[in-house]
Design a protein around this motif. Structure first.
Motif, PDB file in Angstrom:
ATOM      1  N   GLN A 109       0.908  -1.147   0.026  1.00  7.27           N
ATOM      2  CA  GLN A 109      -0.067   0.055   0.006  1.00  7.27           C
ATOM      3  C   GLN A 109       0.966   1.313   0.111  1.00  7.27           C
ATOM      4  OE1 GLN A 109      -2.360   0.427   3.621  1.00  7.27           O
ATOM      5  NE2 GLN A 109      -3.869   2.231   2.469  1.00  7.27           N
ATOM      6  N   GLY A 110       0.438   2.178  -0.776  1.00  4.73           N
ATOM      7  CA  GLY A 110       1.368   3.437  -0.870  1.00  4.73           C
ATOM      8  C   GLY A 110       1.305   4.138   0.382  1.00  4.73           C
ATOM      9  N   LYS A 111       2.039   5.075   0.655  1.00  6.25           N
ATOM     10  CA  LYS A 111       1.962   5.844   1.965  1.00  6.25           C
ATOM     11  C   LYS A 111       0.865   6.834   2.042  1.00  6.25           C
ATOM     12  CE  LYS A 111       4.851   8.862   4.675  1.00  6.25           C
ATOM     13  NZ  LYS A 111       6.117   9.644   4.846  1.00  6.25           N
ATOM     14  N   LYS A 112       0.349   7.108   1.002  1.00  7.28           N
ATOM     15  CA  LYS A 112      -0.926   8.021   0.962  1.00  7.28           C
ATOM     16  C   LYS A 112      -1.826   7.619   0.025  1.00  7.28           C
ATOM     17  CE  LYS A 112       0.836  11.617   3.555  1.00  7.28           C
ATOM     18  NZ  LYS A 112       0.318  11.497   4.862  1.00  7.28           N
ATOM     19  N   GLU A 113      -1.822   6.176   0.042  1.00  6.58           N
ATOM     20  CA  GLU A 113      -2.958   5.572  -0.742  1.00  6.58           C
ATOM     21  C   GLU A 113      -4.138   4.940   0.095  1.00  6.58           C
ATOM     22  OE1 GLU A 113      -3.211   2.018  -4.266  1.00  6.58           O
ATOM     23  OE2 GLU A 113      -1.650   1.844  -2.450  1.00  6.58           O
ATOM     24  N   ALA A 114      -5.220   5.357   0.066  1.00  2.09           N
ATOM     25  CA  ALA A 114      -6.390   4.926   0.711  1.00  2.09           C
ATOM     26  C   ALA A 114      -6.829   3.663   0.685  1.00  2.09           C
ATOM     27  CB  ALA A 114      -7.663   5.929   0.403  1.00  2.09           C
ATOM     28  N   LEU A 115      -7.378   3.204   1.710  1.00  3.66           N
ATOM     29  CA  LEU A 115      -7.476   1.544   1.970  1.00  3.66           C
ATOM     30  C   LEU A 115      -8.507   1.212   0.512  1.00  3.66           C
ATOM     31  CD1 LEU A 115      -7.418  -1.008   3.305  1.00  3.66           C
ATOM     32  CD2 LEU A 115      -9.387  -0.247   4.752  1.00  3.66           C
ATOM     33  N   HIS A 116      -9.406   1.720   0.130  1.00  4.74           N
ATOM     34  CA  HIS A 116     -10.328   1.413  -0.768  1.00  4.74           C
ATOM     35  C   HIS A 116      -9.586   1.337  -2.130  1.00  4.74           C
ATOM     36  CE1 HIS A 116     -11.106   5.800  -1.077  1.00  4.74           C
ATOM     37  NE2 HIS A 116     -11.078   5.551  -2.324  1.00  4.74           N
ATOM     38  N   THR A 117      -8.424   2.404  -2.278  1.00  7.27           N
ATOM     39  CA  THR A 117      -7.672   2.229  -3.520  1.00  7.27           C
ATOM     40  C   THR A 117      -6.751   1.127  -3.842  1.00  7.27           C
ATOM     41  OG1 THR A 117      -7.630   4.814  -3.528  1.00  7.27           O
ATOM     42  CG2 THR A 117      -6.225   3.687  -4.866  1.00  7.27           C
ATOM     43  N   TYR A 118      -6.247   1.027  -2.582  1.00 11.02           N
ATOM     44  CA  TYR A 118      -5.103  -0.141  -2.626  1.00 11.02           C
ATOM     45  C   TYR A 118      -6.068  -1.618  -2.571  1.00 11.02           C
ATOM     46  CZ  TYR A 118      -2.138  -3.467  -0.120  1.00 11.02           C
ATOM     47  OH  TYR A 118      -1.224  -4.604   0.436  1.00 11.02           O
ATOM     48  N   TRP A 119      -7.219  -1.838  -2.038  1.00  6.80           N
ATOM     49  CA  TRP A 119      -8.198  -2.802  -2.244  1.00  6.80           C
ATOM     50  C   TRP A 119      -8.574  -2.968  -3.734  1.00  6.80           C
ATOM     51  CZ3 TRP A 119      -9.391  -7.477  -0.619  1.00  6.80           C
ATOM     52  CH2 TRP A 119     -10.589  -7.910  -0.679  1.00  6.80           C
ATOM     53  N   GLU A 120      -8.785  -2.108  -4.198  1.00  8.07           N
ATOM     54  CA  GLU A 120      -9.231  -2.103  -5.761  1.00  8.07           C
ATOM     55  C   GLU A 120      -8.255  -2.375  -6.495  1.00  8.07           C
ATOM     56  OE1 GLU A 120     -12.243  -2.375  -6.902  1.00  8.07           O
ATOM     57  OE2 GLU A 120     -13.188  -1.850  -4.968  1.00  8.07           O
ATOM     58  N   ARG A 121      -6.845  -1.986  -6.277  1.00  9.92           N
ATOM     59  CA  ARG A 121      -5.726  -2.326  -6.935  1.00  9.92           C
ATOM     60  C   ARG A 121      -5.524  -3.741  -6.888  1.00  9.92           C
ATOM     61  NH1 ARG A 121      -0.028  -1.773  -5.765  1.00  9.92           N
ATOM     62  NH2 ARG A 121      -0.473  -0.461  -3.924  1.00  9.92           N
ATOM     63  N   PHE A 122      -5.544  -4.281  -5.544  1.00 10.98           N
ATOM     64  CA  PHE A 122      -5.454  -5.878  -5.307  1.00 10.98           C
ATOM     65  C   PHE A 122      -6.449  -6.559  -6.221  1.00 10.98           C
ATOM     66  CE2 PHE A 122      -6.511  -9.467  -2.535  1.00 10.98           C
ATOM     67  CZ  PHE A 122      -5.414  -9.944  -2.540  1.00 10.98           C
ATOM     68  N   LYS A 177     -15.819  -3.952   3.615  1.00  9.99           N
ATOM     69  CA  LYS A 177     -16.580  -3.231   4.401  1.00  9.99           C
ATOM     70  C   LYS A 177     -15.939  -2.054   4.907  1.00  9.99           C
ATOM     71  CE  LYS A 177     -18.853  -3.044   9.094  1.00  9.99           C
ATOM     72  NZ  LYS A 177     -17.799  -2.060   9.641  1.00  9.99           N
ATOM     73  N   LEU A 178     -14.674  -2.054   5.200  1.00 10.07           N
ATOM     74  CA  LEU A 178     -13.853  -0.924   5.763  1.00 10.07           C
ATOM     75  C   LEU A 178     -13.195  -0.453   4.322  1.00 10.07           C
ATOM     76  CD1 LEU A 178     -11.368  -2.862   8.357  1.00 10.07           C
ATOM     77  CD2 LEU A 178     -13.221  -1.225   8.907  1.00 10.07           C
ATOM     78  N   ALA A 179     -13.082  -0.836   3.299  1.00 16.96           N
ATOM     79  CA  ALA A 179     -12.739  -0.100   2.158  1.00 16.96           C
ATOM     80  C   ALA A 179     -14.028   0.942   1.769  1.00 16.96           C
ATOM     81  CB  ALA A 179     -12.196  -1.031   0.838  1.00 16.96           C
ATOM     82  N   ASN A 180     -15.167   0.222   1.825  1.00 11.26           N
ATOM     83  CA  ASN A 180     -16.255   1.125   1.613  1.00 11.26           C
ATOM     84  C   ASN A 180     -16.421   2.200   2.397  1.00 11.26           C
ATOM     85  OD1 ASN A 180     -17.142  -0.320  -0.949  1.00 11.26           O
ATOM     86  ND2 ASN A 180     -18.395  -1.717   0.498  1.00 11.26           N
ATOM     87  N   GLU A 181     -16.149   1.925   3.507  1.00  6.73           N
ATOM     88  CA  GLU A 181     -16.248   3.215   4.762  1.00  6.73           C
ATOM     89  C   GLU A 181     -15.044   4.271   4.290  1.00  6.73           C
ATOM     90  OE1 GLU A 181     -15.697   1.301   8.529  1.00  6.73           O
ATOM     91  OE2 GLU A 181     -17.775   0.518   8.540  1.00  6.73           O
ATOM     92  N   SER A 182     -13.856   3.767   3.741  1.00  4.32           N
ATOM     93  CA  SER A 182     -13.025   4.719   3.596  1.00  4.32           C
ATOM     94  C   SER A 182     -13.030   5.697   2.386  1.00  4.32           C
ATOM     95  CB  SER A 182     -11.711   4.008   3.322  1.00  4.32           C
ATOM     96  OG  SER A 182     -11.597   3.520   1.923  1.00  4.32           O
ATOM     97  N   LYS A 183     -14.315   4.889   1.465  1.00  5.37           N
ATOM     98  CA  LYS A 183     -14.673   6.193   0.345  1.00  5.37           C
ATOM     99  C   LYS A 183     -15.285   7.059   0.612  1.00  5.37           C
ATOM    100  CE  LYS A 183     -15.242   2.123  -3.021  1.00  5.37           C
ATOM    101  NZ  LYS A 183     -16.073   1.429  -3.829  1.00  5.37           N
ATOM    102  N   HIS A 184     -16.112   7.024   1.941  1.00  3.56           N
ATOM    103  CA  HIS A 184     -16.809   8.366   2.359  1.00  3.56           C
ATOM    104  C   HIS A 184     -16.146   9.302   3.344  1.00  3.56           C
ATOM    105  CE1 HIS A 184     -20.007   6.143   0.524  1.00  3.56           C
ATOM    106  NE2 HIS A 184     -19.944   5.013   1.250  1.00  3.56           N
ATOM    107  N   SER A 185     -14.825   8.956   3.509  1.00  2.00           N
ATOM    108  CA  SER A 185     -13.995   9.904   4.295  1.00  2.00           C
ATOM    109  C   SER A 185     -14.198  11.408   3.695  1.00  2.00           C
ATOM    110  CB  SER A 185     -12.416   9.551   4.531  1.00  2.00           C
ATOM    111  OG  SER A 185     -12.303   8.326   5.070  1.00  2.00           O
TER     112      SER A 185
END
Length: 209
Positions: A109-122, A177-185
């Protein structure tokens, strides 16, 4: 990434105590019918040792010429090249190849990469490499190990202790679940508490003075 038949899923911790197969090479070998790389053809491959005086571009051109000439009608050129490449590199170049992690296994995961972005890349990597041959246990272990510390703490807290006590299906549902929540930050600053808040670079010479 689902259960195999009716067999109950193990947790990552239970899986880690078993014997596991060797991690795959960074090259995913294609399946080809009635194709075997003969020793005579292997000897025709140009060698590349990774020395300073070697020209990698010339090597790749020669490699292309040889692979194109040895292609049977039932096998694609890509299948030939992927199978033959490991036999062509030698010495330091072969050590480099063996040490090169599979793109999926080496995900971080990139230092400034949000969880949902990392999850989608995975998930995109898994879609691009459907024949990766990596177990769900190892996939999620690599994903979790690639998390930045803050995200790893979040996963640990949300799992009630450690994701290693969960099955791949449970981990997948939790991360989704956590990735979806991170989208709404609301802002990047909210998702990254160590990010400077309200600080903007000013290039206006009058304000600087």
């Amino acid at each position: 990434m689902s259960k195999n038949g009716d067999e109950a899923e193990k947790t990552l911790c239970e899986w880690a105590t078993q014997e596991v197969t060797q991690a795959p090479l960074c090259i995913t070998f294609p399946e080809a019918q009635n194709f075997e790389l003969k020793s005579g053809l292997i000897h025709l491959l140009p060698p590349f040792r990774g020395l300073e005086n070697e020209d990698p571009h010339k090597f790749l051109k020669e490699f292309h010429v040889v692979c194109s000439g040895m292609k049977p009608h039932t096998v694609t050129e890509v299948q030939i090249k992927l199978t033959a490449f490991a036999f062509s590199v030698q010495d330091a170049a072969k050590e480099w190849l063996y040490d090169l992690p599979s793109e999926i296994l080496g995900i971080k995961q990139g230092k400034k990469e949000a969880l949902h972005t990392y999850w989608e890349r995975f998930k995109k990597l898994l879609a691009w490499c459907p024949q990766h041959g990596i177990s769900d246990y190892q996939l999620y272990q690599c994903f979790c190990e690639g998390l930045i510390p803050m995200e790893r703490q979040l996963i640990n807290a949300s799992s009630g202790g450690s994701p290693s006590d969960m099955t791949p299906t449970e981990i997948s549902a939790l991360i989704e679940k956590l990735a979806n929540e991170s989208k709404h930050s609301a802002t990047e600053e909210e998702w990254y508490p160590d990010h400077p808040r309200g600080v903007k670079e000013i290039s206006n010479a009058h304000l600087e003075s």
